[in-house]
Design a protein around this motif. Structure first.
Motif, short mmCIF file in Angstrom:
data_model
loop_
_atom_site.label_atom_id
_atom_site.label_comp_id
_atom_site.label_asym_id
_atom_site.label_seq_id
_atom_site.Cartn_x
_atom_site.Cartn_y
_atom_site.Cartn_z
N LEU A 1 40.74 52.10 53.09
CA LEU A 1 41.82 51.30 53.68
C LEU A 1 41.28 49.89 53.90
O LEU A 1 40.26 49.72 54.57
CB LEU A 1 42.23 51.87 55.04
CG LEU A 1 43.32 52.92 55.12
CD1 LEU A 1 43.63 53.21 56.59
CD2 LEU A 1 44.57 52.53 54.39
N GLU A 2 41.96 48.91 53.36
CA GLU A 2 41.54 47.52 53.56
C GLU A 2 42.46 46.88 54.60
O GLU A 2 43.65 46.75 54.37
CB GLU A 2 41.58 46.77 52.23
CG GLU A 2 40.59 47.32 51.22
CD GLU A 2 40.50 46.52 49.94
OE1 GLU A 2 41.26 45.55 49.78
OE2 GLU A 2 39.65 46.88 49.10
N LEU A 3 41.88 46.52 55.72
CA LEU A 3 42.64 45.90 56.80
C LEU A 3 42.48 44.39 56.71
O LEU A 3 41.48 43.89 56.19
CB LEU A 3 42.15 46.39 58.16
CG LEU A 3 42.10 47.91 58.36
CD1 LEU A 3 41.64 48.24 59.77
CD2 LEU A 3 43.45 48.54 58.11
N SER A 4 43.45 43.67 57.25
CA SER A 4 43.33 42.21 57.24
C SER A 4 44.03 41.61 58.45
O SER A 4 44.84 42.26 59.11
CB SER A 4 43.93 41.64 55.95
OG SER A 4 45.29 41.97 55.88
N ILE B 1 49.95 46.48 67.70
CA ILE B 1 50.94 46.81 66.67
C ILE B 1 50.25 47.32 65.41
O ILE B 1 50.56 48.39 64.89
CB ILE B 1 51.82 45.58 66.36
CG1 ILE B 1 52.67 45.23 67.57
CG2 ILE B 1 52.69 45.83 65.13
CD1 ILE B 1 53.28 43.86 67.54
N ARG B 2 49.26 46.57 64.94
CA ARG B 2 48.53 46.98 63.73
C ARG B 2 47.73 48.26 64.01
O ARG B 2 47.56 49.10 63.14
CB ARG B 2 47.60 45.85 63.27
CG ARG B 2 46.85 46.16 61.99
CD ARG B 2 47.79 46.32 60.79
NE ARG B 2 47.08 46.75 59.60
CZ ARG B 2 47.04 48.00 59.15
NH1 ARG B 2 47.66 48.97 59.79
NH2 ARG B 2 46.37 48.28 58.04
N GLY B 3 47.25 48.39 65.25
CA GLY B 3 46.52 49.60 65.64
C GLY B 3 47.38 50.83 65.55
O GLY B 3 46.94 51.89 65.08
N ASN B 4 48.64 50.72 65.98
CA ASN B 4 49.56 51.86 65.88
C ASN B 4 49.84 52.20 64.42
O ASN B 4 49.93 53.38 64.07
CB ASN B 4 50.86 51.57 66.63
CG ASN B 4 50.67 51.64 68.13
OD1 ASN B 4 49.79 52.33 68.62
ND2 ASN B 4 51.49 50.91 68.86
N LEU C 1 37.00 52.19 56.22
CA LEU C 1 37.82 51.06 56.65
C LEU C 1 37.10 49.78 56.24
O LEU C 1 36.01 49.49 56.73
CB LEU C 1 38.01 51.07 58.17
CG LEU C 1 38.81 52.24 58.74
CD1 LEU C 1 38.90 52.11 60.26
CD2 LEU C 1 40.19 52.34 58.13
N ASP C 2 37.70 49.06 55.30
CA ASP C 2 37.13 47.79 54.85
C ASP C 2 37.74 46.68 55.70
O ASP C 2 38.94 46.43 55.63
CB ASP C 2 37.44 47.58 53.36
CG ASP C 2 36.71 46.37 52.79
OD1 ASP C 2 36.49 45.40 53.54
OD2 ASP C 2 36.40 46.39 51.59
#
Length: 108
Positions: A8-11, A17-20, A39-40
Motif C-alpha cells: 500500500l502506497e500512502l501519500s 480521515i486517512r487513518g480510517n 506500507l510504503d
C-alpha cells in the motif's frame, strides 16, 4: 509457496480521515487472506496522532490474522515522529521497497 504480499502506497497527510480509510483497507486485505503488508510511506509528509493510531491498528489487525506489517520509505520527519513515539521499535522499517524485497521475499 507463493507469498501473498500487498503493498500500500500512502501519500500526503495521514490523519484521522486517512487513518480510517487505512483501517478499512487493511481490514479488507486481512479478509482477503494476505499475510504480509508493506506500507510504503514515500509520499507521506506528515502523520498526526490519529494517523499513528491507525498504523498501530493496522499492525494489530495483521498480527491478529497471523500476518506481518512492514513499513518502508519513511521521510526524515516521519522517522523523527516514529523515534519520538518509540514506533521505530514497533515497526520494522526498510529504506525502500527494494530493500524490503531483498530481505523479506527472499527469506520466506
Amino acid at each position: 509457496m507463493k507469498l501473498n504480499v500487498i503493498i500500500l502506497e500512502l501519500s500526503g497527510i495521514v490523519d484521522g480521515i486517512r487513518g480510517n480509510e487505512l483501517r478499512r483497507e487493511v481490514s479488507n486485505i486481512v479478509a482477503d487472506g494476505a499475510k504480509i503488508l508493506l506500507l510504503d510511506l514515500k509520499g507521506v509528509n506528515f502523520i498526526d496522532s490519529s494517523g499513528l493510531g491507525a498504523l498501530v491498528s493496522a499492525m494489530q489487525m495483521m498480527r491478529n490474522a497471523n500476518g506481518k506489517l512492514f513499513v518502508c520509505s519513511v521521510s526524515d520527519q516521519v522517522r523523527m515522529l516514529f523515534e519520538l513515539t518509540k514506533m521505530d521499535r514497533i515497526f520494522q522499517i526498510f529504506a525502500d521497497q527494494d530493500e524490503f524485497k531483498r530481505q523479506i521475499w527472499t527469506t520466506q
